[in-house]
Design a protein around this motif. Sequence first.
Motif, PDB file in Angstrom:
ATOM      1  N   SER A   1     132.110 -25.802   2.524  1.00  0.00           N
ATOM      2  CA  SER A   1     131.550 -24.934   1.467  1.00  0.00           C
ATOM      3  C   SER A   1     130.206 -25.468   1.002  1.00  0.00           C
ATOM      4  O   SER A   1     129.224 -24.726   0.885  1.00  0.00           O
ATOM      5  CB  SER A   1     132.487 -24.872   0.266  1.00  0.00           C
ATOM      6  OG  SER A   1     133.739 -24.418   0.657  1.00  0.00           O
ATOM      7  N   SER A   2     130.170 -26.765   0.728  1.00  0.00           N
ATOM      8  CA  SER A   2     128.928 -27.372   0.232  1.00  0.00           C
ATOM      9  C   SER A   2     127.833 -27.257   1.277  1.00  0.00           C
ATOM     10  O   SER A   2     126.677 -26.959   0.946  1.00  0.00           O
ATOM     11  CB  SER A   2     129.155 -28.843  -0.108  1.00  0.00           C
ATOM     12  OG  SER A   2     130.245 -28.967  -0.962  1.00  0.00           O
TER      13      SER A   2
ATOM     14  N   PHE B   1     126.294 -23.786   1.446  1.00  0.00           N
ATOM     15  CA  PHE B   1     125.380 -23.506   0.331  1.00  0.00           C
ATOM     16  C   PHE B   1     124.129 -24.374   0.406  1.00  0.00           C
ATOM     17  O   PHE B   1     123.029 -23.912   0.079  1.00  0.00           O
ATOM     18  CB  PHE B   1     126.108 -23.689  -1.006  1.00  0.00           C
ATOM     19  CG  PHE B   1     126.859 -22.462  -1.410  1.00  0.00           C
ATOM     20  CD1 PHE B   1     128.061 -22.131  -0.802  1.00  0.00           C
ATOM     21  CD2 PHE B   1     126.361 -21.609  -2.366  1.00  0.00           C
ATOM     22  CE1 PHE B   1     128.750 -20.980  -1.150  1.00  0.00           C
ATOM     23  CE2 PHE B   1     127.035 -20.449  -2.723  1.00  0.00           C
ATOM     24  CZ  PHE B   1     128.235 -20.137  -2.112  1.00  0.00           C
ATOM     25  N   LEU B   2     124.305 -25.642   0.836  1.00  0.00           N
ATOM     26  CA  LEU B   2     123.121 -26.515   0.934  1.00  0.00           C
ATOM     27  C   LEU B   2     122.158 -25.995   1.992  1.00  0.00           C
ATOM     28  O   LEU B   2     120.942 -25.976   1.775  1.00  0.00           O
ATOM     29  CB  LEU B   2     123.553 -27.947   1.272  1.00  0.00           C
ATOM     30  CG  LEU B   2     124.153 -28.746   0.104  1.00  0.00           C
ATOM     31  CD1 LEU B   2     124.730 -30.046   0.601  1.00  0.00           C
ATOM     32  CD2 LEU B   2     123.110 -28.992  -0.974  1.00  0.00           C
TER      33      LEU B   2
ATOM     34  N   VAL C   1     139.532 -31.760   2.067  1.00  0.00           N
ATOM     35  CA  VAL C   1     138.214 -32.400   2.006  1.00  0.00           C
ATOM     36  C   VAL C   1     137.207 -31.606   2.843  1.00  0.00           C
ATOM     37  O   VAL C   1     136.059 -31.386   2.422  1.00  0.00           O
ATOM     38  CB  VAL C   1     138.307 -33.867   2.489  1.00  0.00           C
ATOM     39  CG1 VAL C   1     136.927 -34.480   2.646  1.00  0.00           C
ATOM     40  CG2 VAL C   1     139.128 -34.683   1.506  1.00  0.00           C
TER      41      VAL C   1
ATOM     42  N   THR D   1     134.470 -20.720  -6.083  1.00  0.00           N
ATOM     43  CA  THR D   1     135.074 -21.969  -5.611  1.00  0.00           C
ATOM     44  C   THR D   1     136.510 -21.725  -5.169  1.00  0.00           C
ATOM     45  O   THR D   1     136.933 -22.179  -4.101  1.00  0.00           O
ATOM     46  CB  THR D   1     135.067 -23.024  -6.743  1.00  0.00           C
ATOM     47  OG1 THR D   1     133.748 -23.114  -7.257  1.00  0.00           O
ATOM     48  CG2 THR D   1     135.520 -24.376  -6.240  1.00  0.00           C
TER      49      THR D   1
ATOM     50  N   ALA E   1     137.259 -28.485   3.451  1.00  0.00           N
ATOM     51  CA  ALA E   1     136.932 -27.238   2.729  1.00  0.00           C
ATOM     52  C   ALA E   1     135.761 -27.486   1.782  1.00  0.00           C
ATOM     53  O   ALA E   1     134.850 -26.650   1.669  1.00  0.00           O
ATOM     54  CB  ALA E   1     138.143 -26.730   1.960  1.00  0.00           C
ATOM     55  N   VAL E   2     135.784 -28.630   1.120  1.00  0.00           N
ATOM     56  CA  VAL E   2     134.687 -28.979   0.207  1.00  0.00           C
ATOM     57  C   VAL E   2     133.403 -29.199   1.008  1.00  0.00           C
ATOM     58  O   VAL E   2     132.330 -28.691   0.654  1.00  0.00           O
ATOM     59  CB  VAL E   2     135.036 -30.261  -0.584  1.00  0.00           C
ATOM     60  CG1 VAL E   2     133.888 -30.655  -1.493  1.00  0.00           C
ATOM     61  CG2 VAL E   2     136.301 -30.044  -1.389  1.00  0.00           C
TER      62      VAL E   2
ATOM     63  N   MET F   1     136.575 -19.657  -1.824  1.00  0.00           N
ATOM     64  CA  MET F   1     136.137 -20.426  -0.644  1.00  0.00           C
ATOM     65  C   MET F   1     137.122 -21.536  -0.321  1.00  0.00           C
ATOM     66  O   MET F   1     137.427 -21.806   0.846  1.00  0.00           O
ATOM     67  CB  MET F   1     134.735 -20.993  -0.865  1.00  0.00           C
ATOM     68  CG  MET F   1     133.682 -19.910  -0.876  1.00  0.00           C
ATOM     69  SD  MET F   1     132.033 -20.542  -0.653  1.00  0.00           S
ATOM     70  CE  MET F   1     132.029 -20.895   1.092  1.00  0.00           C
ATOM     71  N   PHE F   2     137.614 -22.206  -1.353  1.00  0.00           N
ATOM     72  CA  PHE F   2     138.551 -23.316  -1.132  1.00  0.00           C
ATOM     73  C   PHE F   2     139.835 -22.801  -0.477  1.00  0.00           C
ATOM     74  O   PHE F   2     140.306 -23.354   0.520  1.00  0.00           O
ATOM     75  CB  PHE F   2     138.849 -24.009  -2.460  1.00  0.00           C
ATOM     76  CG  PHE F   2     139.721 -25.224  -2.327  1.00  0.00           C
ATOM     77  CD1 PHE F   2     139.215 -26.410  -1.844  1.00  0.00           C
ATOM     78  CD2 PHE F   2     141.069 -25.180  -2.672  1.00  0.00           C
ATOM     79  CE1 PHE F   2     140.015 -27.541  -1.711  1.00  0.00           C
ATOM     80  CE2 PHE F   2     141.880 -26.293  -2.540  1.00  0.00           C
ATOM     81  CZ  PHE F   2     141.345 -27.467  -2.062  1.00  0.00           C
TER      82      PHE F   2
ATOM     83  N   ALA G   1     125.995 -16.979   2.615  1.00  0.00           N
ATOM     84  CA  ALA G   1     126.264 -17.497   1.261  1.00  0.00           C
ATOM     85  C   ALA G   1     126.053 -16.404   0.213  1.00  0.00           C
ATOM     86  O   ALA G   1     126.874 -16.235  -0.697  1.00  0.00           O
ATOM     87  CB  ALA G   1     125.345 -18.688   0.977  1.00  0.00           C
TER      88      ALA G   1
END
Lengths: 219, 252
Positions: free
Chosen positions: B36-37, B40-41, B30, B88, B32-33, B91-92, B59
């Motif tokens: 990563s998000s 990028f955000l 979780v 994805t 990792a998500v 990065m994951f 990024a």
Amino acid sequence: MTTAIVTQLNGRVVQVRLTSESSDTTVPAAEDGVATEAKAMESGAAETTVAETKSAPNPIAPESKELYWAAGSFIVLFVLMRYFLFPKLKKGMDARYEGIRNDIDGAVTVKASAQSDVAEYEKALAAARAEAAAKVDAARQAVDAERNKQLAEVNGRIAAARSAADQQNAAARAAAQGEVAAAVAQVASKGAELAIGRTPDAQTVQAAVQAAMESAVSR
Amino acid sequence: MLALDFPEINSLLRWKDLFPSFNKIALIAVLAVVISSTIFLLALRQNHEEAPRGIRNLAETIVEFIENGVVMQTMGKEGLAWTPFLLTMFMFIYLCNVPGIIPFFQMPATARMAVPMFLALMVWVIYNATGIKHQGIGGYLKSTLFPPGVPKALYILVTPIEFISAIIVRPFSLAVRLFANMMAGHILLVTFALLSEALFQAKDKILIPVGILPFFMLIFLTSFEVLVAFLQAYIFAMLTAVYIGGAAHPEH
């Protein structure tokens, strides 16, 4: 009824758990507990049943809950990345790269234009220089012509003045010579008159004086 | 004598639930998500017209690394549509690997078979589906099982080998490579940490300075695991791209 749950690790019995409807008792395994089934006697129990044999979990076996969480997390991240995060970031990157490319193209165009301007300027400069040189040559020629003309005029005037002066000199010399010759002739005539006692012919005296003077001048 | 009480292997790899059906591995997945998000955000909040710096630079570097270092090298320009998937994936896996050296986590999620197994099975499904989509089922099987340029008599040998290699071994090797590397690294770190601790706390005083040796090895292996975490993520993404590219365009 009593149930014995035997836990094994690498073939060794590590724990025996007795369960019944009313109680739950854990018994440590015997030193040589290698049996695949265990019999446990609960005090006072009349009946013992081997019900379940449990092994220690395989350390590399995947757990379903971890599989579900990994799959769910990956799918969520992929959906976010595919439909929102990556396209927006990529769009921004592409826009910036496009801007940079346009700037480079613009710079190339401006450079070409500047080079063209420089070439035109150099061409115009060369033309102006040629025109200036032509004008300078023309002016120089005009000045030379004017100078020569004026020089010729001055030389003419000088020559005329010199000629006039020469004529005057010649006239003055001739007059002076005439006067000298007349005076010499008079003196010679007087001398001769004194010497011979009579007046010599004036023309003869004058011719003799003239000849003597010319002879002296020619020497 | 020094007695090293090495813990039972399951206690190093299996984690108790923090919440029902949610253990440390799930937490790492979780996170990792989330990480990563978040990267990028935060990158998207910066002005894209300016030169990238800070998190946006990070990024964009990752994106360009995947595009130029993975996709263009294996699939060419036609494979750029796979960039989000491979990004994805990279990065994951990387963010699941790295917690192996982060204090308090000290466990790579990929050292549990569930994570590599899911990823490998997903890649297997995807590259087979891509092959069937691009070549049709007959064409895909033909290009996979009957490689061109091989004498027909050799197909008796080559076809079973290709079948085992492309259909069975690939997902297995993908999963095992990642899992085994990360689990081995994790166990090595535990081994040298326990050995250092045991030597530093030895009753025999002469053994205490010897503890420096496994301790330095622990530091070296921790640094090495940083490289391994990146390398395994890169290899997994690269092989995924190779398999998908090969299935889509077998002539390449």
